[in-house]
Enzyme design. Structure first.
Site, mmCIF file in Angstrom:
data_model
loop_
_atom_site.group_PDB
_atom_site.id
_atom_site.type_symbol
_atom_site.label_atom_id
_atom_site.label_comp_id
_atom_site.label_asym_id
_atom_site.label_seq_id
_atom_site.Cartn_x
_atom_site.Cartn_y
_atom_site.Cartn_z
ATOM 1 N N LYS A 1 83.975 25.663 49.451
ATOM 2 C CA LYS A 1 82.935 25.147 48.556
ATOM 3 C C LYS A 1 83.218 23.668 48.305
ATOM 4 O O LYS A 1 84.389 23.268 48.184
ATOM 5 C CB LYS A 1 82.957 25.949 47.256
ATOM 6 C CG LYS A 1 81.825 25.620 46.287
ATOM 7 C CD LYS A 1 81.879 26.560 45.077
ATOM 8 C CE LYS A 1 80.733 26.354 44.112
ATOM 9 N NZ LYS A 1 80.753 27.333 42.994
ATOM 10 N N SER B 1 76.519 29.812 42.319
ATOM 11 C CA SER B 1 76.398 28.469 42.859
ATOM 12 C C SER B 1 77.065 28.291 44.223
ATOM 13 O O SER B 1 76.819 27.299 44.901
ATOM 14 C CB SER B 1 77.008 27.451 41.887
ATOM 15 O OG SER B 1 78.387 27.711 41.699
ATOM 16 N N SER C 1 79.531 32.933 40.252
ATOM 17 C CA SER C 1 79.167 32.145 41.432
ATOM 18 C C SER C 1 79.818 32.557 42.731
ATOM 19 O O SER C 1 79.442 32.039 43.783
ATOM 20 C CB SER C 1 79.455 30.672 41.184
ATOM 21 O OG SER C 1 78.439 30.134 40.385
HETATM 22 N N1 GLN Z 1 75.086 30.700 37.189
HETATM 23 C C1 GLN Z 1 76.151 30.416 36.277
HETATM 24 C C2 GLN Z 1 76.009 29.008 35.740
HETATM 25 O O1 GLN Z 1 75.109 28.370 36.138
HETATM 26 C C3 GLN Z 1 77.480 30.603 36.928
HETATM 27 C C4 GLN Z 1 77.865 29.460 37.769
HETATM 28 C C5 GLN Z 1 79.261 29.590 38.320
HETATM 29 O O2 GLN Z 1 79.862 30.655 38.290
HETATM 30 N N2 GLN Z 1 79.780 28.472 38.757
HETATM 31 O O3 GLN Z 1 76.759 28.562 34.938
#
Ligand code: GLN
Length: 483
Positions: free
Chosen positions: A76, A151, A175
């Site tokens: 990532k 994400s 994510s």
């Molecule tokens: N969708 C969640 C957020 O926007 C989780 C994102 C993540 O785990 N980085 O915060």
């Protein structure tokens, strides 16, 4: 891709036996990435990959045994690897090149893995669809009109499309698990502190944890044995040596599995059916399946965002154009900082910095942030009580399969609600694994469905053992997506 792509374990064996070479595996991975460019899963390549592959080849030639010998991996784009662009999906860091390796990168490299490139993500990991990226969205390899989740959508799509057998993401509120579910692969979020965060660009530090995507339980165990372990450079790192392994079906006998009652409402028929099928298979294999209630879970999404946004507002204060990344010149320093942040951050990131700062401001701190911290404790206590009666908890990973590109971008609350099944795990610091549990056919297209298993803190090893057992009874299986 019509053939089942190789697993990391098989590739490492091939390199070790001389049947293949790290350079050949790198070339093949690069060719697949080029062919799948339209997915937009991989946003930059590692210029040092060739040298890394040669180094691995030399080590193997000298007789060393490396668990990930020559295995191509993508990271990532919020994980630092020396010499690679680390953009975090943001204009702010569009030209930022990492001067150092994250601990996970050091560990992967020492184990023989070759970092091929960096994967697309929501800007600063804020999102559930990979649509807030400055690089543009990643497409779901099962249906290109749909999101891969987020994400870590690029990392998930890269593994689902067979570009690489393993990738890393980060999971602050789901994510890793949610994109794994939406693309039909495994995604593991470790216990907070089991995998070092050193070199991971911080979003919400009390929730962030790096985790892998894989296509087999064996690969998951293999890579976790490399990633987990104490790191003095991360003050929250736990000193628990990894002992990941793959279990067999007989281990399901007598296993006590609690179905989270609060997660059974609001799911699509395909998600319900996949969960039911998995529970039936568990019962058939001798597990004791019962419903359990975690009453405070209904507050998890609100609590999560009231903690994640304040932490983000503080962590992102460092992007002022003075030290990292882009700088927009102006008449004075303060004007330059303002202009840099105005231009460098996207819409969702700005929204979160504003809300986060508001929730921390004097007069509102008690009503929002401090209250959220108390509810966080209640949620953790709910889990603690539940684990008095069961060995593992289970729920859907997401209430629905992959949604359409653009479908939720105009409605932030709908996007946040996509995290309803995942965020509580981060609030409580627990380990959880999304397993590919079947498909829901929508408009004639098969879309993957994920089921999430949650273990008590430090029970991470139970999750790869379980995954092996579920593969053994044939109820969990990764199918290759069309790249
Ligand atoms: N969708 C969640 C957020 O926007 C989780 C994102 C993540 O785990 N980085 O915060």
């Amino acid at each position: 891709m019509s053939v089942q792509p190789s697993t990391a374990a098989a590739l490492a064996r091939a390199v070790q036996s001389g049947a293949s070479s790290p350079q050949a595996l790198l070339e093949a991975a690069l060719a697949r990435i080029r062919m799948a460019r339209s997915l937009n899963a991989v946003v930059s390549l590692n210029a040092g990959a060739e040298a890394a592959a040669m180094w691995v080849a030399e080590r193997v030639a000298e007789g060393e045994t490396l668990p990930l010998a020559g295995v191509p991996i993508v990271l990532k784009d919020n994980i630092n690897a020396r010499g690679t662009l680390t953009t975090c999906g943001s204009r702010m860091l569009a030209n930022y090149i990492s001067p150092y390796d994250a601990t996970v990168v050091e560990r992967l490299t020492a184990a023989g893995a070759v970092i091929v490139g960096k994967a697309n993500m929501d800007e600063f990991a804020m999102g559930s669809s990979t649509e807030t990226s400055a690089h543009g969205p990643t497409l779901n390899p099962w249906d290109r009109s749909r999101v891969p989740g987020g994400s870590s959508g690029g990392s998930a799509a890269a593994v689902a499309a067979g570009l690489v057998p393993l990738s890393l993401g980060s999971d602050t509120g789901g994510s890793v698990r949610q994109p794994a579910a939406l693309t039909g692969v495994y995604g593991l979020k470790p216990t907070y502190g089991r995998v070092s965060r050193y070199g991971l660009v911080a979003y919400a530090s009390s929730l962030d944890q790096i985790g892998p995507f894989a296509r087999s339980a064996a690969d998951l165990a293999l890579v976790m044995n490399v990633l987990a372990g104490h790191d003095p450079r991360d003050a929250t790192s736990l000193d628990v040596p990894p002992a990941f392994r793959v279990g067999s079906p007989d281990e399901l006998r007598g296993l006590r599995v609690g179905v989270i009652r609060e997660s059974l409402e609001g799911n699509t028929p395909g998600v319900e059916a996949a969960l039911e099928a998995l529970l039936a298979a568990l019962r058939g294999a001798g597990a004791e399946v019962r419903e359990v209630s975690l009453p405070h879970l209904r507050h998890a999404v609100a609590t999560y965002y009231l903690i994640a946004m304040p932490e983000a507002s503080s962590n992102l204060a460092r992007y002022d154009g003075m030290v990292y990344g882009e700088r927009v010149p102006a008449e004075d320093v303060s004007g330059s900082m303002t202009a840099t942040r105005e231009r460098g951050f996207g819409h969702e990131v700005k929204r979160r910095i504003l809300i986060g700062t508001y929730a921390l401001s004097s007069g509102y701190y008690d009503a929002y942030y401090s209250k959220a911290m108390r509810v966080r404790r209640l949620i953790a206590d709910d889990f603690g009580r539940a684990f008095g009666d069961v060995d593992l908890l289970v729920s859907p990973t997401s209430p629905f399969p992959a949604f359409r590109l653009g479908e939720k971008m105009g409605d932030p609350l709908a996007m946040y609600a996509a995290d309803v099944d995942t965020v509580a795990v981060n609030l409580a610091g627990l380990p959880a694994l999304s397993v590919p549990a079947g498909f829901e056919t929508v408009g004639g297209v098969r879309l993957p469905v994920g089921v999430q298993f949650i273990a008590p803190a430090l029970g991470d090893e139970r999750l790869t053992a379980l995954a092996g057992a579920l593969e053994g009874i044939g109820v969990v299986r990764v199918e290759p997506a069309r790249a």
